[in-house]
Design a protein around this motif. Structure first.
Motif, short mmCIF file in Angstrom:
data_model
loop_
_atom_site.label_atom_id
_atom_site.label_comp_id
_atom_site.label_asym_id
_atom_site.label_seq_id
_atom_site.Cartn_x
_atom_site.Cartn_y
_atom_site.Cartn_z
N UNK A 61 0.83 -1.21 0.00
CA UNK A 61 0.00 0.00 0.00
C UNK A 61 0.86 1.26 0.00
N UNK A 62 2.16 1.06 -0.25
CA UNK A 62 3.08 2.19 -0.20
C UNK A 62 4.01 2.13 1.00
N UNK A 120 -1.85 -3.77 -6.08
CA UNK A 120 -1.19 -2.69 -5.37
C UNK A 120 -2.26 -1.65 -5.01
N UNK A 121 -2.08 -0.97 -3.88
CA UNK A 121 -3.03 0.07 -3.45
C UNK A 121 -2.39 1.44 -3.58
N UNK A 122 -3.14 2.37 -4.17
CA UNK A 122 -2.69 3.77 -4.22
C UNK A 122 -2.95 4.43 -2.88
N UNK A 123 -2.19 3.99 -1.88
CA UNK A 123 -2.35 4.50 -0.51
C UNK A 123 -3.36 3.68 0.26
#
Ligand code: FES
Ligand code: FES
Lengths: 158, 751
Positions: free
Chosen positions: B77-78, B406-409
């Motif tokens: 998630x970053x 994948x997570x953008x935040x």
């Protein structure tokens, strides 16, 4: 639906879409160029930044009908081999956290370096003020633009 | 000094199995199952990717080509986990990082917990991953030794190969994979972990493994998923939280260009589950968004429509006059001690509801086919997504496949699964894959918010300037939840004060009380839940008391922490607090920041604060300048961190600390939601501003104290101390005490 011949990353692409469709969604849904990101749809975050004739532009606010013959450059077309000085600097300094905003940051910064190969920190901040990074990678973005300026200079003198 | 460390014996006999596949490969993992998955997995359904519907369920795969594939089971998630945890395996495996390929694992019980929250991914997996890597290395060495017919003791592993010392021969891992796969898994006692002084990878600055894809715009995120024949959906919910659909102009919507379907989803009353709404399914995102502008829904908004932030604030002020609904801690005689104190301070602190505002809006893709449902989601907690879809739609869990993108935040938002169950509920009605993409407005207005709160504090110091009394009445927020037919109040995530929250356990006369206000606002965990505001309130108030006592804020804190080494937690679930570690980071940060040794002009100030959360000990000093017209500039932040014996990846660690500091500064300066008629007033980043590059401090210096404690996580603990450090610095600079968030609520002008 209307047919448009767009100039995307140096190639002609024909799309058949509704005229008010933002360029963002033509890129993402129709052309499957998903590097350009949706963050706000209202011009506030910069995640959707592309170049139109070299000028950084919010693709979420750009109806496809207004693009015409302008050259559209997306993150996928910024550099044929993906080794633009900014792309190299971003990897060298490990700038991304989640990475979602970074295409927009890089596209905005690329236009800045094109205009101004040696920007000061103030100029970097001024150029990138419209690009949100929710993970707050701002220190490395600043350093990344400076590093890319150096790399570009080395390239020119090589 | 050299120490040989033996890994602990595995808790499960079957933690390690192996199998041969793909022409002789070694696979290690809890349950080894099959071939490595294609790396570029995002846009392909599992059934298309490998024909047989086969799932990878191993952490390590070494092919005969020498490529080592490691599975990252936690969502990225970053926070950098997709890079840092595989590094732990690679170190023990003695494999060159350049030979390693990393794939994101799907949700699979074989992997154990796959939640990325609470900064727990590192502490829960570190030792296990060391052991996995070391075991594989031991087997590869054994394979080489048997190949050469030499004793194992003459062989060692380095750079993805086994070397025979006496003869200088070497065999690459690729050449050994087939033999290693036939060997028995060694006993735990025969597996020796590396001496940390021989580490080649851990402690090195390693760039994120997805960086090349990120900087060239490759599909990675949930929102990038594209499937053959996929349709695009939007979902309109009641602007007032949890409202029900009375009617909608569905026929008009269905007639619009590009629209395939529009329907009402009844939903339920669980504020974090599937809520009622109207779905529009179309041929493109834009067709769905355009149609939505024509959508007219009449809502039954219910009771929540009478709620507002101003109403809550008025209620909190009334409640403050009464005793708290619950006493969380009572030590000594707080009332008597306050009455007898040489100096007392009384103050009210408050903070608003805020949104996570992860930059990638919530989205998910769902596809019902062949009697299963396949999901793709940017999620921090894939199991929650599977459970919620299962319980809401009545689908057995075995029939729900979830691919983690994948997570953008994340910031805690994606621990919830509301957007996943919405996508599934929509796709259930459509014979095609459907991607649901929330607008920014949806995301901001239908978040599971960080709860607001009100703290009413009194504190007293004695004649020597020592803190002797502390009373906090915390007015918080709770939802009414019905379980087994019985309604009860449940405070929002981070909206409950533990009786052990510092300085509870330290002040001899201490009263902590709590009263919830019932509300209809959905709440959820937000980066460093609870801590993200408690540290601000308590370290600001401690600072007030230090100044009232005429004491140096650092000395006052060191005295408060006292001489005990470890303070045990209260009750079974209490977490011990290591005072020595906290004093260690506090002294370090003071030294590095030249605390108290600088001559500062009026309008400049230093502030200090510390906080223990998520097993991490962090102290910070902020240097600020405030102009006469009240504009804040944070000139520098110094951070001292103790998260145990090792910083796995200093590049990723610096990213987390600097990101936390700037994120916390943004929350302090800007973030605020207003609530009127049971709904969020703000809509997008123009009226919900987030911190931008110009406000980022020019310098954030991070110092790690590597101590002899287990390695713990860093996604959250650097967040909490920032706001109090900055506010204490503002006080030092201007004499203005910030008691309400965000900062724009306080006039900082001085003359
Ligand atoms: S998506 Fe275009 S500016 Fe935010
Ligand atoms: S890296 Fe996550 S938003 Fe910028």
């Amino acid at each position: 639906m209307t047919k448009y011949v767009l100039n995307i990353n140096g190639a002609a692409q024909t799309v058949d879409v509704v005229p008010d469709t933002p360029l963002l969604w033509v890129l993402r849904d129709t052309l499957e160029l998903v590097g350009t990101k949706f963050g706000c749809g209202a011009g506030h975050c910069g995640a959707c930044t592309v170049h139109l004739n070299g000028v950084p532009t919010r693709s979420c606010m750009t109806p496809v009908s207004t693009v015409g013959r302008k050259q559209v450059t997306t993150i996928e077309g910024l550099d044929a081999r993906g080794t633009h000085p900014l792309q190299r600097a971003w990897q060298e300094l490990d700038v991304p956290q989640c990475g979602y905003c970074q295409a927009g940051q890089i596209m905005t910064a690329a236009a800045l370096l094109q205009e101004n190969p040696n920007p000061t920190d103030e100029e970097i901040e001024g150029a990138l003020a419209g690009n949100l990074c929710r993970c707050a990678t701002y220190l490395r973005i600043r350093a990344g633009v400076r590093r890319a300026a150096e790399l570009a200079k080395e390239e020119r003198s090589a | 000094m050299t120490t040989t460390r033996h890994p602990a014996s595995p808790g499960r006999r079957d933690f390690l199995r192996k199998s041969v596949f793909g022409g002789g490969a070694l696979v290690l993992g809890y349950f080894a199952g099959g071939a490595g998955h294609a790396v570029a997995q995002i846009a392909k359904p599992a059934t298309l990717a490998d024909g047989a519907g086969f799932k990878p369920s191993a952490f390590i795969h070494i092919g005969s080509d020498g490529i080592v594939t490691l599975v990252s089971k936690q969502p990225e998630i970053g926070q950098g986990i997709k890079t840092s945890l595989p590094m732990v395996i690679a170190e023990e495996l003695e494999v060159s990082w350049k030979d390693v390929a990393i794939v994101q694992g799907d949700l699979d019980p074989a992997y154990g917990s796959q939640s990325a929250g609470g900064s727990r991914s590192t502490p829960t997996n570190y030792t296990e991953f060391q052991r996995l890597g070391a075991t594989a290395r031991t087997m590869l060495i054994a394979a080489a030794a048997s190949n050469w017919g030499v004793p194992v003791a003459e062989c060692h592993a380095a750079d993805s190969a086994v070397h025979h010392r006496p003869t200088g021969r070497k065999l690459g891992y690729g050449a050994l994979a087939a033999t290693a796969a036939t060997l028995p898994v060694p006993d735990a006692k025969d597996v020796v972990l590396k001496d940390p002084k021989d580490y080649k990878l851990l402690g090195k600055r390693i760039g994120g493994v997805d960086n090349p894809a990120v900087v060239t715009g490759k599909p990675l995120f949930g929102i990038d998923v594209k499937l053959p024949g996929m349709l695009y959906a939007v979902y309109e919910k009641s602007p007032a939280f949890g409202g029900k659909v009375v009617s909608a102009n569905l026929d008009a919507i269905k007639a619009l260009p590009g629209v395939r379907d529009a329907f009402v989803i009844e939903g339920g009353s669980d504020l974090r589950g599937l809520l009622p709404g109207v779905a529009i399914v179309a041929e493109s995102t834009w067709a769905a968004y355009s149609a939505r502008r024509q959508l007219k829904v009449s809502w039954d908004e219910g009771q929540v429509a009478t709620e507002s932030w101003s109403g809550y604030a008025a209620r909190a002020a009334e409640l403050a006059k009464l005793p708290g609904a619950a006493v969380l801690r009572k030590d000594g005689d707080p009332v008597g001690a306050l009455a007898a104190a040489a100096k007392t301070v009384e103050a009210a602190y408050s903070y608003p509801f805020i949104s996570h505002a992860s930059i990638e809006p919530q989205n998910a893709t769902a596809w019902f086919h062949d009697d299963i449902v396949e999901l793709w989601a940017p999620t921090q907690n894939p199991a929650t997504g599977q459970n919620l879809v299962s319980s809401t739609l009545g689908i057995p869990k075995e029939k729900i496949t979830l691919h983690i993108t994948r997570s953008g935040g994340g910031f805690g938002r994606r621990l919830s699964a509301d957007y996943i169950v919405e996508a599934a509920a929509i796709a259930q009605r459509v014979k095609a894959p459907v991607k649901l993409t929330w607008s920014r407005e949806d995301d901001l207005r239908h978040d599971h918010f960080r709860a607001g709160g009100f703290h009413f504090l009194r504190g007293g110091v004695d004649a020597k300037g020592k803190l002797v009394a502390w009373h906090n009445h915390f007015v918080t927020f709770a939802n009414s939840v019905v379980r087994d037919g019985k309604a009860s109040l449940q405070t929002g995530s981070g909206g409950s004060l533990g009786g052990d929250e510092f300085p509870g356990r330290w002040v001899e006369n201490c009263l902590l009380e709590q009263t919830p206000i019932e509300c209809g606002v959905p709440m959820g965990p937000w980066r460093a839940p609870g801590s993200n505001v408690f540290a601000w309130v308590f370290h600001s108030f401690i600072d007030e008391l230090a100044h009232a006592a005429g004491r140096d804020p650092l000395d006052f804190r060191l005295e408060l922490l006292g001489e005990r080494d470890v303070v045990p937690g209260t009750g079974e679930r209490g977490v011990p607090y290591n005072v020595s570690r906290m004093k260690g980071v506090l002294r370090e940060v003071a030294r590095r920041a030249d605390w108290g040794r600088k001559k500062l002009a009026r309008g400049q100030g230093q502030g200090i604060a510390f906080h223990f959360s998520h097993l991490g000990y962090v102290a910070q000093v902020a240097d600020v300048s405030v102009s006469k017209d009240g504009v804040l500039k944070v000139d520098r932040v110094v951070v001292a961190v103790d998260i145990g014996a090792r910083i796995v990846n200093p590049s990723g660690a610096d990213n987390q600390v600097q990101g936390s500091v700037i994120d916390a500064l943004g929350a302090l300066m800007y973030q605020e939601l207003d609530i009127e008629r049971g709904r969020i007033v703000q809509s997008n980043f123009h009226d919900y501003p987030m911190i931008r590059i110009g406000d980022a401090p020019p310098r954030i210096d991070v110092h790690y104290l590597e101590t002899d404690y287990p390695v713990t996580g860093l996604g959250e603990p650097a967040f909490p101390p920032l706001a109090p450090a900055v506010c204490n610095a503002i006080f030092a600079a201007t004499g203005h005490r910030v008691r309400q968030l965000p900062l724009s609520r306080t006039d900082l002008r001085w003359s």
